[in-house]
Write an enzyme that holds these catalytic residues in place. Structure first.
Site, mmCIF file in Angstrom:
data_model
loop_
_atom_site.group_PDB
_atom_site.id
_atom_site.type_symbol
_atom_site.label_atom_id
_atom_site.label_comp_id
_atom_site.label_asym_id
_atom_site.label_seq_id
_atom_site.Cartn_x
_atom_site.Cartn_y
_atom_site.Cartn_z
ATOM 1 N N GLY A 53 -40.729 -9.307 11.002
ATOM 2 C CA GLY A 53 -40.707 -9.062 12.436
ATOM 3 C C GLY A 53 -41.631 -7.936 12.851
ATOM 4 O O GLY A 53 -42.804 -7.881 12.461
ATOM 5 N N CYS A 54 -41.095 -7.006 13.647
ATOM 6 C CA CYS A 54 -41.905 -5.920 14.178
ATOM 7 C C CYS A 54 -42.422 -4.977 13.102
ATOM 8 O O CYS A 54 -43.394 -4.259 13.317
ATOM 9 C CB CYS A 54 -41.103 -5.131 15.212
ATOM 10 S SG CYS A 54 -40.666 -6.099 16.680
ATOM 11 N N ALA A 55 -41.779 -4.951 11.937
ATOM 12 C CA ALA A 55 -42.252 -4.117 10.837
ATOM 13 C C ALA A 55 -43.463 -4.729 10.149
ATOM 14 O O ALA A 55 -44.098 -4.085 9.305
ATOM 15 C CB ALA A 55 -41.138 -3.904 9.807
ATOM 16 N N GLY A 56 -43.800 -5.973 10.503
ATOM 17 C CA GLY A 56 -44.876 -6.682 9.830
ATOM 18 C C GLY A 56 -46.224 -6.009 9.943
ATOM 19 O O GLY A 56 -47.042 -6.084 9.022
#
Length: 384
Positions: free
Chosen positions: A137-140
């Site tokens: 997700g956003c940590a990608g």
């Protein structure tokens, strides 16, 4: 050491403002018992405009997962080449110089990954490695930077291309009426971004260390429920408080490297929302201004998932970067709850325009250096 070069960022042409978002929420959910709370939460995000890959009327119709995924693939192929070409030019490389493509996206699905299409269509060598990342997700975005760094460390002199493609609007689910989902409907936006990590040379952030951290027993706090209608976003009310366990992890990483996390020159972090930035600043002991690049992304584009850290980095470049050897941190936060963190120093070859701008900014205070409109037009072509 590997250098993270200037990113290219582009957003689609369809725009929705905060006022339009609030009006839609009032119209679509007039009878919702917690509508006032949802409206207040949306207003407090700090998001003023977001860009969408389709007109809002199309998004609200939701023609089904199959149709949406076709849109995802078509729009990825329309938008991504622009940012790839620009990112390669910023790094002064060609497609033939790239040894690894890291493709990050959590808002659509393709197999083979878009990496295969890019290699075939944009002139990359058939031997180019492919690393698709989806479930972070956003940590990608932070993970992509770290994996590119690892690769260039393992293969000295190699170059990696990072591509982030996020069409969050294609995950809109009209039947999901929880407050967290209503908040998400006013928070997320669409964007594509690309950046090169050079194994040697280049202007940007010289990457020195990276780390990952999973907060135990939080895997259900940010998640997808995958159903026949597509990805249903699940957001736990405890998510805004995740900086309490994660800020010490960032501080520990800096400490292991001999740095003080409260006294760095730049901070490029994922802007999940204003409280994330406020809490992180409070726990690390840094002023709100330290996160101005992330806040600007949130205000102008909303939460663009894995592309946030790349857009914050682009804004850092727009301001002129920093003084030579200035120290900073990059961090992305996402499902898990996961943090992907890296440390680096600013580097610019003597005589480069970026170094000259950085010197002027250091001598005369914060510079503006904003070239967003011209840059966006060059990047997006018909997509702007």
């Amino acid at each position: 050491m590997a250098t993270l070069c200037r990113p290219a960022v582009a957003v689609p042409e369809h725009v929705i403002t905060l006022d339009q978002t609030l009006a839609l929420a009032r119209s679509l959910h007039a009878d919702h018992p917690r509508l006032p709370l949802a409206l207040r939460l949306i207003e407090n995000t700090g998001v003023r405009t977001r860009h969408l890959v389709q007109p809002i009327e199309e998004i609200l119709r939701h023609p089904g997962f199959e149709a949406r995924n076709r849109v995802y693939e078509a729009e990825a192929k329309r938008h991504v080449p622009h940012v790839v070409h620009r990112a390669l030019a910023e790094a002064e490389l060609t497609a033939r110089d790239i040894d690894l493509i890291v493709y990050v996206s959590c808002t659509g699905f393709m197999m083979p990954s878009l990496t295969a299409w890019l290699i075939n269509q944009l002139g990359f060598r058939p031997g180019t490695r492919q690393l698709p990342i989806a479930q972070l997700g956003c940590a990608g975005g932070g993970s992509a930077i770290n994996r590119a760094h690892d690769f260039c460390t393992a293969y000295p002199g190699a170059n990696a291309l990072i591509v982030a493609c996020e069409f969050c609007s294609l995950c809109y689910q009209p039947t999901d009426l929880g407050v967290g989902t209503l908040l998400s409907n006013g928070l997320f936006g669409d964007a594509v971004a690309a950046a090169v990590v050079r194994g040697s040379g280049g202007t940007g952030i010289r990457l020195e260390a990276n780390a990952s951290h999973l907060v135990p027993d939080t895997e259900g706090w940010i998640a997808y429920s995958v159903r026949s209608t597509g990805f249903h976003f699940l957001l736990d009310k405890r998510v805004p408080g995740t900086m309490e366990p994660l800020a010490p992890v960032l501080a520990e990483l800096a400490d292991r490297h001999g740095w003080d996390a409260s006294d760095l020159d730049f901070y490029l972090v994922h802007a999940g929302g204003p409280r994330i930035l406020d809490d992180l600043g409070s726990y690390l002991g840094v002023p709100p201004e330290a996160f101005r690049f992330s806040r600007a992304t949130l205000t102008e584009y909303g939460n663009i998932a894995s592309a946030v850290v790349l857009d914050a980095l682009a804004r850092f470049f727009d301001e002129g970067g920093a003084a030579e050897h200035a120290k900073g941190i990059i961090a992305g936060f996402g499902p898990g709850i996961t943090a992907e963190m890296s440390l680096g120093r600013w580097t610019a070859p003597a005589g480069s325009p970026t170094r000259a701008r950085a010197g002027a900014r250091t001598a005369g205070g914060p510079g503006i250096g904003r070239q967003r409109a011209a840059q966006d037009a060059a990047l997006a072509g018909p997509a702007r």
